[in-house]
Design an enzyme around this catalytic site. Structure first.
Site, PDB file in Angstrom:
ATOM      1  N   CYS A 296       1.095 -18.353 -22.449  1.00 31.75           N
ATOM      2  CA  CYS A 296       0.041 -18.850 -23.344  1.00 31.75           C
ATOM      3  C   CYS A 296      -0.445 -20.203 -22.822  1.00 31.75           C
ATOM      4  CB  CYS A 296       0.582 -19.015 -24.775  1.00 31.75           C
ATOM      5  SG  CYS A 296      -0.626 -19.822 -25.863  1.00 31.75           S
TER       6      CYS A 296
ATOM      7  N   HIS B 227       0.374 -16.660  -5.126  1.00 33.04           N
ATOM      8  CA  HIS B 227      -0.716 -16.294  -6.044  1.00 33.04           C
ATOM      9  C   HIS B 227      -0.195 -15.871  -7.399  1.00 33.04           C
ATOM     10  CE1 HIS B 227      -3.409 -15.490  -2.288  1.00 33.04           C
ATOM     11  NE2 HIS B 227      -3.240 -16.767  -2.545  1.00 33.04           N
TER      12      HIS B 227
ATOM     13  N   THR C  21       0.849  -1.212   0.000  1.00 30.22           N
ATOM     14  CA  THR C  21       0.000   0.000   0.000  1.00 30.22           C
ATOM     15  C   THR C  21       0.877   1.252   0.000  1.00 30.22           C
ATOM     16  OG1 THR C  21      -0.150  -0.152   2.423  1.00 30.22           O
ATOM     17  CG2 THR C  21      -1.989  -1.054   1.133  1.00 30.22           C
TER      18      THR C  21
ATOM     19  N   SER D 152      -4.613  -9.655   5.927  1.00 28.22           N
ATOM     20  CA  SER D 152      -5.804  -9.852   6.775  1.00 28.22           C
ATOM     21  C   SER D 152      -5.960 -11.323   7.150  1.00 28.22           C
ATOM     22  CB  SER D 152      -7.058  -9.369   6.024  1.00 28.22           C
ATOM     23  OG  SER D 152      -7.215 -10.150   4.829  1.00 28.22           O
TER      24      SER D 152
HETATM   25  N1  APR Z   1       1.342  -1.935   7.084  1.00 26.75           N
HETATM   26  C1  APR Z   1       0.765  -2.962   7.753  1.00 26.75           C
HETATM   27  N2  APR Z   1      -0.485  -3.429   7.468  1.00 26.75           N
HETATM   28  C2  APR Z   1      -1.154  -2.812   6.466  1.00 26.75           C
HETATM   29  C3  APR Z   1      -0.627  -1.714   5.733  1.00 26.75           C
HETATM   30  C4  APR Z   1       0.677  -1.275   6.087  1.00 26.75           C
HETATM   31  N3  APR Z   1       1.283  -0.249   5.456  1.00 26.75           N
HETATM   32  N4  APR Z   1      -1.560  -1.324   4.811  1.00 26.75           N
HETATM   33  C5  APR Z   1      -2.623  -2.153   4.962  1.00 26.75           C
HETATM   34  N5  APR Z   1      -2.383  -3.034   5.955  1.00 26.75           N
HETATM   35  C6  APR Z   1      -3.203  -4.166   6.375  1.00 26.75           C
HETATM   36  C7  APR Z   1      -4.705  -3.948   6.338  1.00 26.75           C
HETATM   37  O1  APR Z   1      -5.165  -3.524   7.608  1.00 26.75           O
HETATM   38  C8  APR Z   1      -5.228  -5.344   5.980  1.00 26.75           C
HETATM   39  O2  APR Z   1      -5.588  -6.082   7.160  1.00 26.75           O
HETATM   40  O3  APR Z   1      -2.937  -5.169   5.416  1.00 26.75           O
HETATM   41  C9  APR Z   1      -4.044  -6.044   5.313  1.00 26.75           C
HETATM   42  C10 APR Z   1      -4.296  -6.350   3.850  1.00 26.75           C
HETATM   43  O4  APR Z   1      -5.324  -7.302   3.799  1.00 26.75           O
HETATM   44  P1  APR Z   1      -6.019  -7.634   2.397  1.00 26.75           P
HETATM   45  O5  APR Z   1      -6.395  -6.363   1.725  1.00 26.75           O
HETATM   46  O6  APR Z   1      -7.089  -8.641   2.693  1.00 26.75           O
HETATM   47  O7  APR Z   1      -4.862  -8.291   1.530  1.00 26.75           O
HETATM   48  P2  APR Z   1      -4.305  -9.777   1.639  1.00 26.75           P
HETATM   49  O8  APR Z   1      -4.340 -10.270   3.039  1.00 26.75           O
HETATM   50  O9  APR Z   1      -2.992  -9.790   0.946  1.00 26.75           O
HETATM   51  O10 APR Z   1      -5.368 -10.604   0.756  1.00 26.75           O
HETATM   52  C11 APR Z   1      -5.058 -11.951   0.505  1.00 26.75           C
HETATM   53  O11 APR Z   1      -6.965 -12.004  -0.984  1.00 26.75           O
HETATM   54  O12 APR Z   1      -8.259 -11.181  -2.699  1.00 26.75           O
HETATM   55  C12 APR Z   1      -7.244 -12.062  -2.386  1.00 26.75           C
HETATM   56  O13 APR Z   1      -5.641 -12.804  -3.926  1.00 26.75           O
HETATM   57  C13 APR Z   1      -5.963 -11.723  -3.110  1.00 26.75           C
HETATM   58  O14 APR Z   1      -3.696 -12.150  -2.371  1.00 26.75           O
HETATM   59  C14 APR Z   1      -4.938 -11.567  -2.001  1.00 26.75           C
HETATM   60  C15 APR Z   1      -5.582 -12.310  -0.849  1.00 26.75           C
END
Ligand code: APR
Length: 256
Positions: A130, A122, A27, A197
């Site tokens: 292809c 992932h 992020t 998450s």
């Molecule tokens: N530092 C620490 N934590 C952070 C930061 C940061 N700078 N920015 C965001 N977060 C936290 C958020 O609070 C959230 O809990 O990172 C987490 C990201 O969670 P998701 O958006 O669910 O991403 P992720 O866990 O990678 O999702 C897993 O879901 O949709 C699928 O394939 C997709 O690989 C992905 C998988």
């Protein structure tokens, strides 16, 4: 002692650290995560990214590539942030064994982690293959075909369906990759979750494999996760902030 100081102490005393990262580590590189406010799933329909949808019809592939036209430029423009750089530094120092990542943005590799130290559960959005003849292309090449007017890019060699190596919902994860991730997690004596998450399986089992095999489990995440109660240490901080402090502390330790 602050959580970050405790994490630095754990890293200093560990012999084999494994990082497990999610979208939260990217992020700060300008790539939105999926489930935070304003995240990808609040703006796009996950049904656009299913295996059945992609493979089932040309219209499904057209929807997929149309979404990619808006999301891929964010990945291409992103640069590794302090969290990615800190993990690469810990690997160069011999502290980090590998980074198991759910991310497809290639930023761990671009930060300097060698391929053998990055396990991409992932897949990787910058690589395209292809499905017909196996020919491989960069995402930049394919993105250029789309920008030049091909709504559904096709393999120039065989006319087959081309697809980024990212794992779509309902698509089998590369078996060898998941097994390798489990193996490396079980060998760790410290597993650090960063920016996830922990709600998507089988990826979210990986930290549990480490914990069950005797590793210390640390979670650095801005919000609560379902594994917080299993963790030995939970830090509500940005991944870049926590890891930069860990690397700084490691540099202060006189060489033994
Ligand atoms: N530092 C620490 N934590 C952070 C930061 C940061 N700078 N920015 C965001 N977060 C936290 C958020 O609070 C959230 O809990 O990172 C987490 C990201 O969670 P998701 O958006 O669910 O991403 P992720 O866990 O990678 O999702 C897993 O879901 O949709 C699928 O394939 C997709 O690989 C992905 C998988």
């Amino acid at each position: 002692m602050t959580g970050v100081a405790r994490l630095a102490e754990l890293v200093g005393g560990a012999s084999r650290v494994v990082a497990f990262t999610g979208a939260g580590v990217s992020t700060e590189s300008g790539i939105p995560d999926f489930r935070s406010a304003g995240g990808v799933w609040q703006r796009h329909d996950p049904d656009t990214l299913t295996w059945q949808g992609f493979i089932g019809s040309r219209e499904g592939r057209e929807r997929y590539w149309a979404l990619g036209r808006t999301t891929y430029p964010l990945i291409r423009a992103a640069v590794p942030n302090a969290a990615h750089r800190a993990l690469a530094a810990l690997h160069r120092a011999g502290t980090l064994d590998c980074c198991i990542t759910q991310n497809v943005d290639d930023l761990h590799g671009r930060a300097g982690l060698p391929p053998e130290a990055v396990i991409e559960l992932h897949g990787n959005a910058t690589r395209v293959r292809c499905l017909g003849c196996g020919a491989r292309f960069t995402r930049d090449e394919v993105h250029a075909w789309i920008e030049a007017g091909a709504p559904v890019p096709e393999c120039p060699a065989c006319g087959g369906v081309v697809k980024p190596t990212t794992v779509l919902f309902g698509e089998a994860m590369p078996a060898g990759v998941v097994e390798e991730a489990r193996r490396r997690a079980r060998r760790a004596d410290l597993l650090i979750v960063l920016g996830s998450s922990l709600v998507v399986y089988p990826a979210a089992y990986i930290p549990l494999h480490a914990k069950r095999a005797g590793a210390t489990l640390a979670i650095v995440n801005l919000t609560a996760t379902p594994l917080d109660r299993e963790a030995d240490l939970v830090i509500r901080a940005r991944a870049s902030e926590a890891l930069s402090a860990v690397v700084a502390a490691a540099r202060e330790v006189p060489a033994s």
